[in-house]
Design a protein around this motif. Structure first.
Motif, PDB file in Angstrom:
ATOM      1  N   THR A 184     -72.836  34.084 -14.499  1.00 11.67           N
ATOM      2  CA  THR A 184     -71.634  34.714 -15.043  1.00 11.67           C
ATOM      3  C   THR A 184     -70.534  34.683 -13.998  1.00 11.67           C
ATOM      4  N   MET A 185     -69.410  34.027 -14.341  1.00 15.67           N
ATOM      5  CA  MET A 185     -68.297  33.870 -13.405  1.00 15.67           C
ATOM      6  C   MET A 185     -67.170  34.827 -13.773  1.00 15.67           C
ATOM      7  N   PRO A 186     -66.553  35.459 -12.768  1.00 22.29           N
ATOM      8  CA  PRO A 186     -65.470  36.399 -13.096  1.00 22.29           C
ATOM      9  C   PRO A 186     -64.158  35.689 -13.441  1.00 22.29           C
ATOM     10  N   ILE A 187     -63.447  36.227 -14.436  1.00 22.30           N
ATOM     11  CA  ILE A 187     -62.044  35.842 -14.670  1.00 22.30           C
ATOM     12  C   ILE A 187     -61.246  37.091 -14.297  1.00 22.30           C
ATOM     13  N   TRP A 188     -60.645  37.090 -13.125  1.00 21.04           N
ATOM     14  CA  TRP A 188     -59.908  38.274 -12.645  1.00 21.04           C
ATOM     15  C   TRP A 188     -58.589  38.380 -13.394  1.00 21.04           C
ATOM     16  N   GLU A 189     -58.311  39.571 -13.916  1.00 20.86           N
ATOM     17  CA  GLU A 189     -57.062  39.738 -14.673  1.00 20.86           C
ATOM     18  C   GLU A 189     -55.847  39.474 -13.795  1.00 20.86           C
ATOM     19  N   SER A 190     -55.968  39.799 -12.508  1.00 20.88           N
ATOM     20  CA  SER A 190     -54.848  39.577 -11.586  1.00 20.88           C
ATOM     21  C   SER A 190     -54.768  38.112 -11.143  1.00 20.88           C
ATOM     22  N   ARG A 191     -55.612  37.259 -11.738  1.00 17.29           N
ATOM     23  CA  ARG A 191     -55.641  35.807 -11.476  1.00 17.29           C
ATOM     24  C   ARG A 191     -56.393  35.421 -10.212  1.00 17.29           C
ATOM     25  N   ARG A 192     -56.699  36.386  -9.355  1.00 14.57           N
ATOM     26  CA  ARG A 192     -57.463  36.018  -8.156  1.00 14.57           C
ATOM     27  C   ARG A 192     -58.306  37.201  -7.702  1.00 14.57           C
ATOM     28  N   ARG A 193     -59.404  36.860  -7.035  1.00 13.72           N
ATOM     29  CA  ARG A 193     -60.299  37.904  -6.511  1.00 13.72           C
ATOM     30  C   ARG A 193     -59.525  38.782  -5.529  1.00 13.72           C
ATOM     31  N   PRO A 194     -59.637  40.132  -5.665  1.00 14.66           N
ATOM     32  CA  PRO A 194     -59.007  40.998  -4.661  1.00 14.66           C
ATOM     33  C   PRO A 194     -59.587  40.669  -3.276  1.00 14.66           C
ATOM     34  N   ALA A 195     -58.717  40.606  -2.275  1.00 18.40           N
ATOM     35  CA  ALA A 195     -59.145  40.154  -0.938  1.00 18.40           C
ATOM     36  C   ALA A 195     -60.298  41.002  -0.397  1.00 18.40           C
ATOM     37  N   TRP A 196     -60.318  42.285  -0.734  1.00 15.61           N
ATOM     38  CA  TRP A 196     -61.343  43.189  -0.171  1.00 15.61           C
ATOM     39  C   TRP A 196     -62.664  43.103  -0.938  1.00 15.61           C
ATOM     40  N   PHE A 197     -62.695  42.426  -2.102  1.00 20.44           N
ATOM     41  CA  PHE A 197     -63.854  42.517  -2.982  1.00 20.44           C
ATOM     42  C   PHE A 197     -64.951  41.534  -2.568  1.00 20.44           C
ATOM     43  N   PRO A 198     -66.099  42.041  -2.071  1.00 22.79           N
ATOM     44  CA  PRO A 198     -67.147  41.133  -1.561  1.00 22.79           C
ATOM     45  C   PRO A 198     -67.923  40.455  -2.696  1.00 22.79           C
ATOM     46  N   GLU A 199     -68.151  39.151  -2.563  1.00 24.99           N
ATOM     47  CA  GLU A 199     -68.904  38.406  -3.586  1.00 24.99           C
ATOM     48  C   GLU A 199     -70.321  38.952  -3.751  1.00 24.99           C
ATOM     49  N   GLU A 200     -70.843  39.568  -2.699  1.00 22.54           N
ATOM     50  CA  GLU A 200     -72.193  40.153  -2.767  1.00 22.54           C
ATOM     51  C   GLU A 200     -72.250  41.281  -3.808  1.00 22.54           C
ATOM     52  N   PHE A 201     -71.081  41.816  -4.177  1.00 27.39           N
ATOM     53  CA  PHE A 201     -71.031  42.933  -5.126  1.00 27.39           C
ATOM     54  C   PHE A 201     -70.440  42.520  -6.478  1.00 27.39           C
ATOM     55  N   ASP A 202     -70.450  41.228  -6.794  1.00 26.41           N
ATOM     56  CA  ASP A 202     -69.892  40.823  -8.090  1.00 26.41           C
ATOM     57  C   ASP A 202     -70.669  41.410  -9.268  1.00 26.41           C
ATOM     58  N   TRP A 203     -71.893  41.892  -9.031  1.00 27.16           N
ATOM     59  CA  TRP A 203     -72.638  42.572 -10.103  1.00 27.16           C
ATOM     60  C   TRP A 203     -71.893  43.818 -10.574  1.00 27.16           C
ATOM     61  N   VAL A 204     -71.071  44.379  -9.716  1.00 21.26           N
ATOM     62  CA  VAL A 204     -70.280  45.561 -10.076  1.00 21.26           C
ATOM     63  C   VAL A 204     -69.397  45.258 -11.292  1.00 21.26           C
ATOM     64  N   VAL A 205     -68.889  44.022 -11.376  1.00 16.83           N
ATOM     65  CA  VAL A 205     -68.048  43.633 -12.512  1.00 16.83           C
ATOM     66  C   VAL A 205     -68.826  42.742 -13.484  1.00 16.83           C
ATOM     67  N   GLY A 206     -70.158  42.871 -13.458  1.00 20.91           N
ATOM     68  CA  GLY A 206     -70.999  42.187 -14.437  1.00 20.91           C
ATOM     69  C   GLY A 206     -71.152  40.695 -14.207  1.00 20.91           C
TER      70      GLY A 206
END
Length: 343
Positions: free
Chosen positions: A131-153
């Motif tokens: 499952t790949m994220p589509i960020w509403e802001s068009r890009r991953r927030p700089a502080w958001f760690p990929e290790e925690f992408d489960w947080v956004v499903g």
């Protein structure tokens, strides 16, 4: 598209796709999700839209798909929430394989084909995807760690790549053999999500552990070629949501560990906490030293995420011991007492 309950035709095993929906706010997303299923290279047997106690959405979708072959709209026959919605879909479906897609996600064209390949082995009882994220802001927030992408499903860094055996699949992009539910029962209600209330998760973890107990020979796979793209709304790109969600994960992990034992309930988490996360903190700090954007923020977010999840876990364990938190499992299959029947 073949008609419901008709096995064969253009699919070998017949895959029913269940999409649980609950709000008209996601109208365009729901239509996009259904279209992505209807344009699969391996046709689904049927698409079931299960509406979670929302009469106007039920009516609107029924109208929308009245003429559509292979799409059925039904009401959640159980209590409010995702687990009961999924159980309703399972009970009403005709496929030998049941796939689940989030209502705010679209599947890539070969999604079902990759799932189907996994089931060529009769020992395989579940196949999940990436499952790949589509960020509403068009890009991953700089502080958001990929290790925690489960947080956004979404699929997080640290999961093995390719087609690999796993302890559990993740519910928004997963499929199960019908016999898995006959062996283990349905999704447990009481630990999963209920619309927009506190986002407890883990119901698929609990189901998968229950399944491998009932069928110790069962193989569960993730095939990272089975890709869906999942929308992440702006509200979930904020640190406040990150904290709430990691805390909730700790709470529900405690329930799962209480139910299935901490060894099984936490084996993947242990590897994740001892290897994946420290590596992530290291990368974040290295990026900070190299003056790359967000490095310190990512390292800090990992530490904060671990601490809030641990806090939730401790509190959840205390509650579970006092018997304050319970969840129940619905039987699905020939001997079920109509509990999962479609409305």
């Amino acid at each position: 598209m073949s008609a419901p309950h008709h096995h064969g035709g253009d699919t070998d095993a017949g895959i029913s796709v269940v999409i649980c929906v609950y709000t008209e706010d996601r109208w365009e997303d729901i239509l996009a999700a259904v279209t992505s299923v209807r344009t699969q290279s391996l046709a689904a047997l049927e698409t079931l839209l299960v509406v979670d106690h929302n009469a106007s959405l039920l009516e609107r979708l029924t109208k929308e798909y009245k003429e559509a072959e292979g799409v059925r709209v039904l009401a959640n026959a159980g209590p409010r929430g995702l687990s009961a919605g999924r159980n309703t879909g399972i009970a009403a479906s005709g496929g030998e394989i049941i796939a689940f897609l989030d209502d705010d996600a679209v599947a890539e064209r070969h999604w079902l084909r990759h799932f189907a390949e996994g089931y060529a082995d009769p020992a395989v009882f579940a196949v999940g995807g990436r499952t790949m994220p589509i960020w509403e802001s068009r890009r991953r927030p700089a502080w958001f760690p990929e290790e925690f992408d489960w947080v956004v499903g979404c699929t997080y860094k640290g999961l093995p790549q390719g087609r690999v055996r796993v302890r559990n699949v993740l519910g928004g992009n997963a499929s199960f053999r019908r016999s898995a539910f006959e062996a283990a029962g349905g999704f447990a209600t009481g630990i999963g999500r209920d619309g927009d209330k506190r986002p407890l998760g883990c119901e698929e973890t609990e189901l998968c552990i229950r399944l491998t107990r009932a069928r110790p020979d069962a193989i569960l796979l993730i095939d990272d070629r089975a890709v869906i793209h999942h929308r992440v709304p702006a509200a979930r790109e904020r640190f406040h949501y990150f904290r709430t969600r990691t805390y909730a994960e700790g709470l529900s992990k405690a329930l799962v560990a209480r139910s299935v034992g901490a060894d099984k309930g936490l084996e993947s988490e242990r590897r994740y906490a001892t290897r994946v996360l420290p590596a992530g903190v290291g990368r974040g700090l290295r990026d900070a030293l190299l003056a790359r954007p967000g490095g310190a923020g990512r390292a800090g977010a990992i530490v904060a995420g671990v601490l809030t999840a641990a806090g939730g876990y401790v509190l959840g364990s205390v509650r579970a011991r006092r018997g304050g938190a319970t969840f129940s499992v619905v039987e699905i299959g020939p001997n079920a007492d109509g509990e999962g029947a479609a409305a």
